[in-house]
Write a protein that holds these residues in place. Structure first.
Motif, PDB file in Angstrom:
ATOM      1  N   THR A  64       0.828  -1.214   0.000  1.00  0.00           N
ATOM      2  CA  THR A  64       0.000   0.000   0.000  1.00  0.00           C
ATOM      3  C   THR A  64       0.863   1.264   0.000  1.00  0.00           C
ATOM      4  OG1 THR A  64      -0.248  -0.215   2.396  1.00  0.00           O
ATOM      5  CG2 THR A  64      -2.008  -1.120   1.041  1.00  0.00           C
ATOM      6  N   GLU A  65       2.043   1.207   0.633  1.00  0.00           N
ATOM      7  CA  GLU A  65       2.951   2.370   0.595  1.00  0.00           C
ATOM      8  C   GLU A  65       3.474   2.568  -0.820  1.00  0.00           C
ATOM      9  OE1 GLU A  65       5.895   2.090   3.775  1.00  0.00           O
ATOM     10  OE2 GLU A  65       4.196   1.867   5.162  1.00  0.00           O
ATOM     11  N   PHE A  66       3.843   1.470  -1.466  1.00  0.00           N
ATOM     12  CA  PHE A  66       4.324   1.564  -2.851  1.00  0.00           C
ATOM     13  C   PHE A  66       3.233   2.095  -3.771  1.00  0.00           C
ATOM     14  CE2 PHE A  66       4.481  -0.898  -6.949  1.00  0.00           C
ATOM     15  CZ  PHE A  66       5.374  -0.037  -7.582  1.00  0.00           C
ATOM     16  N   MET A  67       2.011   1.576  -3.645  1.00  0.00           N
ATOM     17  CA  MET A  67       0.938   1.971  -4.562  1.00  0.00           C
ATOM     18  C   MET A  67       0.502   3.428  -4.375  1.00  0.00           C
ATOM     19  SD  MET A  67       0.523  -0.444  -6.681  1.00  0.00           S
ATOM     20  CE  MET A  67      -0.976   0.144  -7.486  1.00  0.00           C
ATOM     21  N   SER A  68       0.817   4.000  -3.205  1.00  0.00           N
ATOM     22  CA  SER A  68       0.482   5.410  -2.989  1.00  0.00           C
ATOM     23  C   SER A  68       1.722   6.304  -3.111  1.00  0.00           C
ATOM     24  CB  SER A  68      -0.183   5.580  -1.618  1.00  0.00           C
ATOM     25  OG  SER A  68       0.645   5.082  -0.589  1.00  0.00           O
ATOM     26  N   SER A  69       2.830   5.766  -3.599  1.00  0.00           N
ATOM     27  CA  SER A  69       4.095   6.508  -3.679  1.00  0.00           C
ATOM     28  C   SER A  69       4.217   7.370  -4.925  1.00  0.00           C
ATOM     29  CB  SER A  69       5.276   5.537  -3.619  1.00  0.00           C
ATOM     30  OG  SER A  69       5.343   4.781  -4.828  1.00  0.00           O
ATOM     31  N   PRO A  95       8.490 -11.251 -11.542  1.00  0.00           N
ATOM     32  CA  PRO A  95       9.058 -11.157 -12.898  1.00  0.00           C
ATOM     33  C   PRO A  95      10.110 -12.227 -13.189  1.00  0.00           C
ATOM     34  CG  PRO A  95       9.729  -9.275 -11.539  1.00  0.00           C
ATOM     35  CD  PRO A  95       8.664 -10.000 -10.779  1.00  0.00           C
ATOM     36  N   ALA A  96      10.750 -12.743 -12.138  1.00  0.00           N
ATOM     37  CA  ALA A  96      11.752 -13.802 -12.336  1.00  0.00           C
ATOM     38  C   ALA A  96      11.100 -15.074 -12.874  1.00  0.00           C
ATOM     39  CB  ALA A  96      12.472 -14.095 -11.020  1.00  0.00           C
ATOM     40  N   GLU A  97       9.793 -15.208 -12.652  1.00  0.00           N
ATOM     41  CA  GLU A  97       9.066 -16.402 -13.115  1.00  0.00           C
ATOM     42  C   GLU A  97       8.190 -16.132 -14.333  1.00  0.00           C
ATOM     43  OE1 GLU A  97       6.950 -17.475  -9.558  1.00  0.00           O
ATOM     44  OE2 GLU A  97       8.836 -17.735  -8.469  1.00  0.00           O
ATOM     45  N   SER A 110      10.729  -6.045  -9.676  1.00  0.00           N
ATOM     46  CA  SER A 110      10.772  -7.000  -8.561  1.00  0.00           C
ATOM     47  C   SER A 110       9.361  -7.502  -8.287  1.00  0.00           C
ATOM     48  CB  SER A 110      11.318  -6.297  -7.312  1.00  0.00           C
ATOM     49  OG  SER A 110      10.418  -5.266  -6.921  1.00  0.00           O
ATOM     50  N   LEU A 111       9.232  -8.398  -7.331  1.00  0.00           N
ATOM     51  CA  LEU A 111       7.915  -8.929  -6.947  1.00  0.00           C
ATOM     52  C   LEU A 111       6.971  -7.799  -6.508  1.00  0.00           C
ATOM     53  CD1 LEU A 111       5.987 -11.248  -6.172  1.00  0.00           C
ATOM     54  CD2 LEU A 111       7.287 -11.550  -4.072  1.00  0.00           C
ATOM     55  N   GLY A 112       7.496  -6.831  -5.787  1.00  0.00           N
ATOM     56  CA  GLY A 112       6.655  -5.708  -5.344  1.00  0.00           C
ATOM     57  C   GLY A 112       6.438  -4.701  -6.468  1.00  0.00           C
ATOM     58  N   SER A 115       5.002  -3.512 -11.980  1.00  0.00           N
ATOM     59  CA  SER A 115       4.518  -2.717 -13.127  1.00  0.00           C
ATOM     60  C   SER A 115       3.024  -2.720 -13.429  1.00  0.00           C
ATOM     61  CB  SER A 115       5.273  -3.092 -14.422  1.00  0.00           C
ATOM     62  OG  SER A 115       6.655  -2.918 -14.254  1.00  0.00           O
ATOM     63  N   VAL A 116       2.333  -3.837 -13.210  1.00  0.00           N
ATOM     64  CA  VAL A 116       0.908  -3.888 -13.547  1.00  0.00           C
ATOM     65  C   VAL A 116       0.101  -4.703 -12.533  1.00  0.00           C
ATOM     66  CG1 VAL A 116       0.969  -3.513 -16.062  1.00  0.00           C
ATOM     67  CG2 VAL A 116       1.459  -5.797 -15.159  1.00  0.00           C
ATOM     68  N   HIS A 117      -1.184  -4.426 -12.537  1.00  0.00           N
ATOM     69  CA  HIS A 117      -2.156  -5.213 -11.775  1.00  0.00           C
ATOM     70  C   HIS A 117      -3.276  -5.596 -12.732  1.00  0.00           C
ATOM     71  CE1 HIS A 117      -5.384  -6.223  -8.943  1.00  0.00           C
ATOM     72  NE2 HIS A 117      -6.146  -5.452  -9.707  1.00  0.00           N
ATOM     73  N   GLY A 118      -3.863  -6.752 -12.536  1.00  0.00           N
ATOM     74  CA  GLY A 118      -5.059  -7.127 -13.295  1.00  0.00           C
ATOM     75  C   GLY A 118      -5.976  -7.948 -12.418  1.00  0.00           C
ATOM     76  N   SER A 119      -7.293  -7.731 -12.545  1.00  0.00           N
ATOM     77  CA  SER A 119      -8.269  -8.484 -11.746  1.00  0.00           C
ATOM     78  C   SER A 119      -8.130  -9.976 -12.007  1.00  0.00           C
ATOM     79  CB  SER A 119      -9.692  -8.080 -12.118  1.00  0.00           C
ATOM     80  OG  SER A 119      -9.843  -6.694 -12.052  1.00  0.00           O
ATOM     81  N   ASP A 120      -8.443 -10.781 -10.971  1.00  0.00           N
ATOM     82  CA  ASP A 120      -8.238 -12.233 -11.100  1.00  0.00           C
ATOM     83  C   ASP A 120      -9.526 -13.036 -11.266  1.00  0.00           C
ATOM     84  OD1 ASP A 120      -9.210 -12.038  -8.525  1.00  0.00           O
ATOM     85  OD2 ASP A 120      -7.327 -12.612  -7.556  1.00  0.00           O
TER      86      ASP A 120
END
Ligand code: RTP
Ligand code: MG
Length: 140
Positions: A64-69, A95-97, A110-112, A115-120
């Motif tokens: 949440t800190e990253f997404m509001s940064s 991204p490594a996978e 990185s994992l955090g 770059s993108v989000h998508g609904s699941d």
């Protein structure tokens, strides 16, 4: 398969590196149509509400800190099988996978900072679209 809508976000690590156009091109090339889009700098409170399903996870504070940064581009995507198609184009969370040619393989840091989000799922897509957009903001 009916036409479906999903919710997508271009996260702060990507807007910072000016990758909005390149990431959107990946989505469009996969046959997804951007039917709503806006750039927002979400508050910590917005991020906590949006990611409420993850509130008990150990990475919730970091996420949440990253997404509001910094700024994020929130979008509604439309197309056949849009939810699964978007997840495919995004690639694995880490991204490594991620497979070659996916957005996360190409751009994620990185994992955090991935770059993108998508609904699941259809239920989460409906909730996430309604969180950011009114129906009149969407032009299919
Ligand atoms: P997203 O929701 O962002 O599309 O990604 P996802 O479904 O592949 O991943 P999810 O499990 O829903 O996690 C949401 C976001 O939280 C960050 N995360 N950090 N440090 C960690 O262990 C960890 N795990 C997940 C990622 O940025 C992930 O996209
Ligand atoms: Mg998720």
């Amino acid at each position: 398969m009916a036409i479906e809508r999903t919710f997508s976000m271009i996260k702060p690590d990507a807007t910072k590196r000016n990758l909005t156009g390149k990431i959107t091109a990946h989505l469009e090339e996969a046959g997804l149509r951007v039917v709503a889009s806006k750039r927002v700098h979400m508050s910590l409170r917005d991020a906590q509400a949006f990611y409420a399903e993850h509130s008990e996870r150990p990475f919730f504070g970091e996420l949440t800190e990253f997404m509001s940064s910094g700024p994020t581009v929130v979008q509604v995507l439309e197309g056949e099988n849009a939810i699964a198609k978007n997840r495919e184009v995004m690639g694995a969370t880490n991204p490594a996978e991620a497979d070659a040619g996916t957005i996360r393989k190409e751009y994620a840091l990185s994992l955090g900072e991935n770059s993108v989000h998508g609904s699941d799922a259809p239920e989460t897509a409906a909730r996430e679209i309604a969180f950011w957009f009114a129906e009149r903001d969407i032009a299919g």
